[in-house]
Design a protein around this motif. Sequence first.
Motif, short mmCIF file in Angstrom:
data_model
loop_
_atom_site.label_atom_id
_atom_site.label_comp_id
_atom_site.label_asym_id
_atom_site.label_seq_id
_atom_site.Cartn_x
_atom_site.Cartn_y
_atom_site.Cartn_z
N ALA A 188 -14.60 9.84 -4.60
CA ALA A 188 -13.65 9.01 -5.35
C ALA A 188 -12.31 8.95 -4.64
CB ALA A 188 -13.49 9.56 -6.76
N ALA A 189 -11.89 10.08 -4.05
CA ALA A 189 -10.63 10.09 -3.31
C ALA A 189 -10.72 9.19 -2.08
CB ALA A 189 -10.28 11.52 -2.90
N TYR A 190 -11.85 9.24 -1.40
CA TYR A 190 -12.03 8.38 -0.23
C TYR A 190 -12.05 6.91 -0.63
CZ TYR A 190 -14.45 5.87 3.47
OH TYR A 190 -14.79 4.94 4.41
N ILE A 191 -12.78 6.60 -1.69
CA ILE A 191 -12.84 5.21 -2.17
C ILE A 191 -11.44 4.71 -2.49
CG2 ILE A 191 -13.62 3.76 -4.09
CD1 ILE A 191 -16.13 5.64 -4.18
N GLY A 192 -10.65 5.54 -3.14
CA GLY A 192 -9.28 5.14 -3.47
C GLY A 192 -8.47 4.85 -2.22
N ALA A 193 -8.64 5.67 -1.19
CA ALA A 193 -7.91 5.45 0.06
C ALA A 193 -8.31 4.13 0.70
CB ALA A 193 -8.17 6.61 1.02
N VAL A 194 -9.61 3.82 0.69
CA VAL A 194 -10.08 2.55 1.26
C VAL A 194 -9.51 1.37 0.50
CG1 VAL A 194 -12.11 1.11 1.65
CG2 VAL A 194 -12.17 3.53 2.26
N LEU A 195 -9.59 1.43 -0.82
CA LEU A 195 -9.15 0.28 -1.62
C LEU A 195 -7.63 0.11 -1.62
CD1 LEU A 195 -11.58 0.45 -4.67
CD2 LEU A 195 -11.77 -0.88 -2.56
N ARG A 196 -6.91 1.16 -1.30
CA ARG A 196 -5.45 1.05 -1.19
C ARG A 196 -5.01 0.59 0.19
NH1 ARG A 196 -5.77 5.96 -4.01
NH2 ARG A 196 -5.45 7.13 -2.07
N HIS A 197 -5.91 0.56 1.14
CA HIS A 197 -5.54 0.12 2.49
C HIS A 197 -4.99 -1.30 2.43
CE1 HIS A 197 -5.84 -1.00 6.70
NE2 HIS A 197 -5.99 0.28 7.00
N PRO A 198 -3.93 -1.60 3.16
CA PRO A 198 -3.34 -2.95 3.09
C PRO A 198 -4.33 -4.07 3.37
CG PRO A 198 -1.86 -1.46 4.24
CD PRO A 198 -3.13 -0.69 4.00
N PHE A 199 -5.27 -3.86 4.29
CA PHE A 199 -6.26 -4.90 4.58
C PHE A 199 -7.11 -5.19 3.34
CE2 PHE A 199 -6.52 -3.51 9.34
CZ PHE A 199 -5.22 -3.95 9.53
N LEU A 200 -7.57 -4.13 2.66
CA LEU A 200 -8.38 -4.34 1.46
C LEU A 200 -7.56 -4.97 0.35
CD1 LEU A 200 -11.41 -3.58 0.91
CD2 LEU A 200 -10.44 -2.57 2.97
N GLN A 201 -6.31 -4.58 0.24
CA GLN A 201 -5.45 -5.19 -0.77
C GLN A 201 -5.30 -6.69 -0.53
OE1 GLN A 201 -3.58 -3.63 -3.62
NE2 GLN A 201 -5.46 -2.46 -3.25
N ASP A 202 -5.14 -7.08 0.72
CA ASP A 202 -5.03 -8.50 1.05
C ASP A 202 -6.33 -9.25 0.71
OD1 ASP A 202 -2.47 -8.09 1.94
OD2 ASP A 202 -2.97 -8.18 4.07
#
Length: 222
Positions: A188-202
């Motif tokens: 869950a911590a890793y998933i959160g890091a991925v989804l917070r990445h600026p590329f994913l946010q865009d």
Amino acid sequence: MKLIIGNKAYSSWSLRGWLACRQSGLAFEEVVVPLYDEAWDKRREGDEFAPSSGKVPILWDGEAVVWDSLAIVDYLADKVGRARFWPEDEAARAMARSMAAEMHSSFAALRRKHGMNVRQIYAPGPIDDDVAADLTRIFELWAQARARFGGAGEGDFLFGAFGAADIMFAPVCTRIVTYSLPAPRFAAAYIGAVLRHPFLQDWIAGAQEEEWVIEKFEQPVA
């Protein structure tokens, strides 16, 4: 360069190709084509889609064309240097390449039964045994990478810094959130890091702005 992709809400392979282009740091034109609309069959017969037989993503770089997400990663790594995509350490790089390749070829049950839809979050539901097996294997891979190499550099990603392995698993992260699939705390911590990445946010912001809805990729929100 020009990257042709499908709907950002639903197209997991497009997300991988797009992330690879962003990770490269190179300028590229993004062309979004709505999947399965009235013009889809005719559009995919055009010259731009001929090399991939109508599949997305497809990357054009002058006369060069690449139409597979993992191939796009490797093509761009050749252009800008593999350090942008793969760990420097040889053992870490070997594991990262193996994980990326396994993601590319495996986990059919998770893909088939829990299609990507970054605009939705559904209530938890029953999980089929084959999907549970896919998730178990994915979490094992993530745990091994984090335990062996996650501290090798700055960042909360599989091998420290965001790279090709994270690109390949990014749509899995969105699926786990969309379908409220169970995940251990470290995952869950890793998933959160991925989804917070600026590329994913865009990417997610772009998906929210899309007007297209493909009913077969939707389900009622419980």
